[in-house]
Design an enzyme around this catalytic site. Structure first.
Site, PDB file in Angstrom:
ATOM      1  N   MET A  26      15.511 -14.638  11.910  1.00 33.73           N
ATOM      2  CA  MET A  26      14.615 -13.329  11.939  1.00 33.73           C
ATOM      3  C   MET A  26      12.635 -13.485  11.862  1.00 33.73           C
ATOM      4  O   MET A  26      12.380 -12.351  11.397  1.00 33.73           O
ATOM      5  CB  MET A  26      15.051 -12.016  11.089  1.00 33.73           C
ATOM      6  CG  MET A  26      16.795 -12.079  12.117  1.00 33.73           C
ATOM      7  SD  MET A  26      16.829  -9.654  11.990  1.00 33.73           S
ATOM      8  CE  MET A  26      16.564  -9.839  10.222  1.00 33.73           C
ATOM      9  N   HIS A  30      10.323 -18.295   4.450  1.00 36.13           N
ATOM     10  CA  HIS A  30      10.370 -18.477   2.747  1.00 36.13           C
ATOM     11  C   HIS A  30      10.829 -20.069   2.703  1.00 36.13           C
ATOM     12  O   HIS A  30      11.874 -20.545   3.489  1.00 36.13           O
ATOM     13  CB  HIS A  30      10.290 -17.382   1.804  1.00 36.13           C
ATOM     14  CG  HIS A  30      12.292 -16.738   2.538  1.00 36.13           C
ATOM     15  ND1 HIS A  30      12.648 -17.387   2.204  1.00 36.13           N
ATOM     16  CD2 HIS A  30      12.338 -16.090   2.542  1.00 36.13           C
ATOM     17  CE1 HIS A  30      13.897 -16.819   2.528  1.00 36.13           C
ATOM     18  NE2 HIS A  30      14.085 -16.008   2.676  1.00 36.13           N
ATOM     19  N   HIS A  33      14.398 -20.432   4.084  1.00 29.41           N
ATOM     20  CA  HIS A  33      14.428 -20.582   5.735  1.00 29.41           C
ATOM     21  C   HIS A  33      14.051 -22.360   5.134  1.00 29.41           C
ATOM     22  O   HIS A  33      14.865 -22.694   6.102  1.00 29.41           O
ATOM     23  CB  HIS A  33      13.501 -20.215   5.945  1.00 29.41           C
ATOM     24  CG  HIS A  33      13.739 -18.401   6.345  1.00 29.41           C
ATOM     25  ND1 HIS A  33      12.984 -17.041   5.836  1.00 29.41           N
ATOM     26  CD2 HIS A  33      14.584 -17.601   7.118  1.00 29.41           C
ATOM     27  CE1 HIS A  33      13.703 -16.553   6.212  1.00 29.41           C
ATOM     28  NE2 HIS A  33      15.166 -16.452   6.596  1.00 29.41           N
ATOM     29  N   GLU A 144      23.407 -18.836   2.088  1.00 28.11           N
ATOM     30  CA  GLU A 144      24.790 -18.012   1.568  1.00 28.11           C
ATOM     31  C   GLU A 144      24.577 -16.971   0.815  1.00 28.11           C
ATOM     32  O   GLU A 144      25.192 -15.822  -0.215  1.00 28.11           O
ATOM     33  CB  GLU A 144      25.599 -19.255   0.195  1.00 28.11           C
ATOM     34  CG  GLU A 144      26.287 -20.380   0.691  1.00 28.11           C
ATOM     35  CD  GLU A 144      27.264 -20.912  -0.738  1.00 28.11           C
ATOM     36  OE1 GLU A 144      26.322 -20.939  -2.031  1.00 28.11           O
ATOM     37  OE2 GLU A 144      27.669 -21.593  -0.091  1.00 28.11           O
ATOM     38  N   VAL A 176      18.018 -20.004  -2.406  1.00 32.64           N
ATOM     39  CA  VAL A 176      17.244 -20.722  -3.014  1.00 32.64           C
ATOM     40  C   VAL A 176      16.163 -19.371  -4.315  1.00 32.64           C
ATOM     41  O   VAL A 176      16.687 -18.274  -3.686  1.00 32.64           O
ATOM     42  CB  VAL A 176      16.279 -21.137  -1.875  1.00 32.64           C
ATOM     43  CG1 VAL A 176      15.177 -21.630  -3.328  1.00 32.64           C
ATOM     44  CG2 VAL A 176      17.219 -22.079  -1.174  1.00 32.64           C
ATOM     45  N   SER A 185      13.824 -13.664  -0.433  1.00 28.49           N
ATOM     46  CA  SER A 185      14.203 -12.925   0.760  1.00 28.49           C
ATOM     47  C   SER A 185      12.813 -12.558   1.216  1.00 28.49           C
ATOM     48  O   SER A 185      12.149 -12.231   0.678  1.00 28.49           O
ATOM     49  CB  SER A 185      15.041 -11.374   0.248  1.00 28.49           C
ATOM     50  OG  SER A 185      15.173 -10.337   1.433  1.00 28.49           O
ATOM     51  N   ARG A 187      12.405  -9.767   2.713  1.00 31.57           N
ATOM     52  CA  ARG A 187      12.388  -8.261   1.404  1.00 31.57           C
ATOM     53  C   ARG A 187      11.703  -8.363   0.704  1.00 31.57           C
ATOM     54  O   ARG A 187      11.078  -6.669  -0.049  1.00 31.57           O
ATOM     55  CB  ARG A 187      13.553  -7.352   1.554  1.00 31.57           C
ATOM     56  CG  ARG A 187      13.814  -7.020   3.402  1.00 31.57           C
ATOM     57  CD  ARG A 187      15.167  -5.684   2.843  1.00 31.57           C
ATOM     58  NE  ARG A 187      15.611  -5.407   4.739  1.00 31.57           N
ATOM     59  CZ  ARG A 187      16.325  -6.196   5.587  1.00 31.57           C
ATOM     60  NH1 ARG A 187      17.204  -7.020   5.130  1.00 31.57           N
ATOM     61  NH2 ARG A 187      16.859  -5.203   6.860  1.00 31.57           N
TER      62      ARG A 187
HETATM   63  O1  PAF Z   1      19.752 -13.776   8.282  1.00 34.02           O
HETATM   64  C1  PAF Z   1      19.162 -13.730   8.903  1.00 34.02           C
HETATM   65  O2  PAF Z   1      17.588 -13.676   9.822  1.00 34.02           O
HETATM   66  C2  PAF Z   1      20.063 -13.023  10.818  1.00 34.02           C
HETATM   67  O3  PAF Z   1      20.704 -11.824  10.636  1.00 34.02           O
HETATM   68  C3  PAF Z   1      19.873 -13.620  11.784  1.00 34.02           C
HETATM   69  C4  PAF Z   1      21.589 -14.398  11.672  1.00 34.02           C
HETATM   70  C5  PAF Z   1      19.630 -14.945  12.330  1.00 34.02           C
HETATM   71  C6  PAF Z   1      20.754 -13.025  12.808  1.00 34.02           C
HETATM   72  O4  PAF Z   1      19.596 -11.841  13.225  1.00 34.02           O
END
Ligand code: PAF
Length: 283
Positions: A26, A30, A33, A144, A176, A185, A187
């Site tokens: 989304m 960071h 990802h 995870e 991580v 996160s 957030r």
């Molecule tokens: O983990 C996320 O960023 C979201 O929940 C995902 C898997 C991209 C679905 O919108």
């Protein structure tokens, strides 16, 4: 346009065709990802990343409007990591007027975050299914950190034949963490400096509880201690702190022989943090 770009990627490896990995996100990227992207690059010829802030997975009182959006910055990070294609559809493209389909994954969606966030995992499953159909990846990578989400997506992908049979194409990548142990996160950026410092108590308390459970202590007592530690550190409330079966996510009252997971969601300031860790059965 997506189809043409994907066909070009597939054709780049000659006869057998290149393999493609999907990293759905989304945005507000960071290091967590980027770790997914690096892992995907190691496993597939090409990586396609998606960025879509999915309205269907946010509840009415949740942070959809405030959710951080930084597409240009994210795109630059993905390019630097060697992502071949960024798929960033807008809401109208994903959910055109009249969109009426909802995917629900019974059982695994129900407890933990599913209980506190009704409809959240339907939103996740629906958008993940669409992304799989759009990109048709050979494999897809998820953190995870969102352990229940991973279980929901694995179940959906198997049930709806989104991946090849008998191939573990949904790959979970270990969480991580920041230097003080807090799980990365998008957030975390909502936390005030004081709350950010206090937030490190969450993984610390989880490790203490895991050591107690693995050492043979009563599970309910260890979980009560974990909640008390988090609240004493400055968290406002604990949504749940559960020991669960790693596959079904069914709650466990005792540590058995099957793999188990400790999962916690707790609120600090206006932010809800989640975390989970493996709990090993005694040898
Ligand atoms: O983990 C996320 O960023 C979201 O929940 C995902 C898997 C991209 C679905 O919108």
């Amino acid at each position: 346009m997506l189809r043409t770009a994907l066909a070009q990627l597939r054709a780049s490896e000659g006869h057998g065709g290149a393999t493609v990995a999907l990293v759905p996100t989304m945005g507000a990227l960071h290091d967590g990802h980027l770790t997914l992207v690096r892992r995907a690059r190691a496993e597939a010829d090409h990586v396609v990343a998606s960025i879509f802030v999915n309205p269907k997975q946010f509840g009415v009182n949740e942070d959809l409007d405030a959710y951080p959006r930084q597409l240009a910055e994210d795109a630059a990070m993905l390019e630097a990591e060697g992502v071949a294609l960024l798929w960033a559809p807008d809401v109208e493209a994903m959910y055109p007027s009249g969109f009426a389909t909802n995917i629900g994954v019974a059982g695994v969606s129900d407890g933990l975050c599913g209980a506190a966030r009704p409809g959240h995992f339907d939103g996740v499953a629906t958008v993940a299914c669409k992304l799989f159909n759009q990109v048709q990846p050979d494999m897809a990578f998820f953190g995870e950190k969102d352990f229940q989400q991973l279980a929901v997506i694995r179940t959906m992908a198997r049930d709806l034949d989104l991946t090849r049979p008998h191939v573990d194409a949904i790959i979970g990548v270990p969480t991580v963490r920041e230097a003080d142990g807090l799980a990365m996160s998008s957030r975390n950026r909502y936390l005030t400096p004081d709350d950010r410092r206090a937030a490190a108590a969450l993984p610390h308390a989880m490790r203490t509880a895991i050591a107690a459970i693995e050492g043979g202590d009563d599970v309910a007592t260890a979980l009560a201690g974990l909640q008390a530690d988090i609240l004493a550190a400055g968290f406002a409330s604990v949504d749940y702190a559960e020991l669960a079966d790693s596959r079904s996510l069914a709650p466990l009252g005792t540590l058995g022989k099957t793999p188990a997971r400790l999962l916690v969601a707790a609120r600090i300031g206006n932010t809800r943090l989640i975390d989970n860790m493996a709990v090993n059965a005694p040898a």
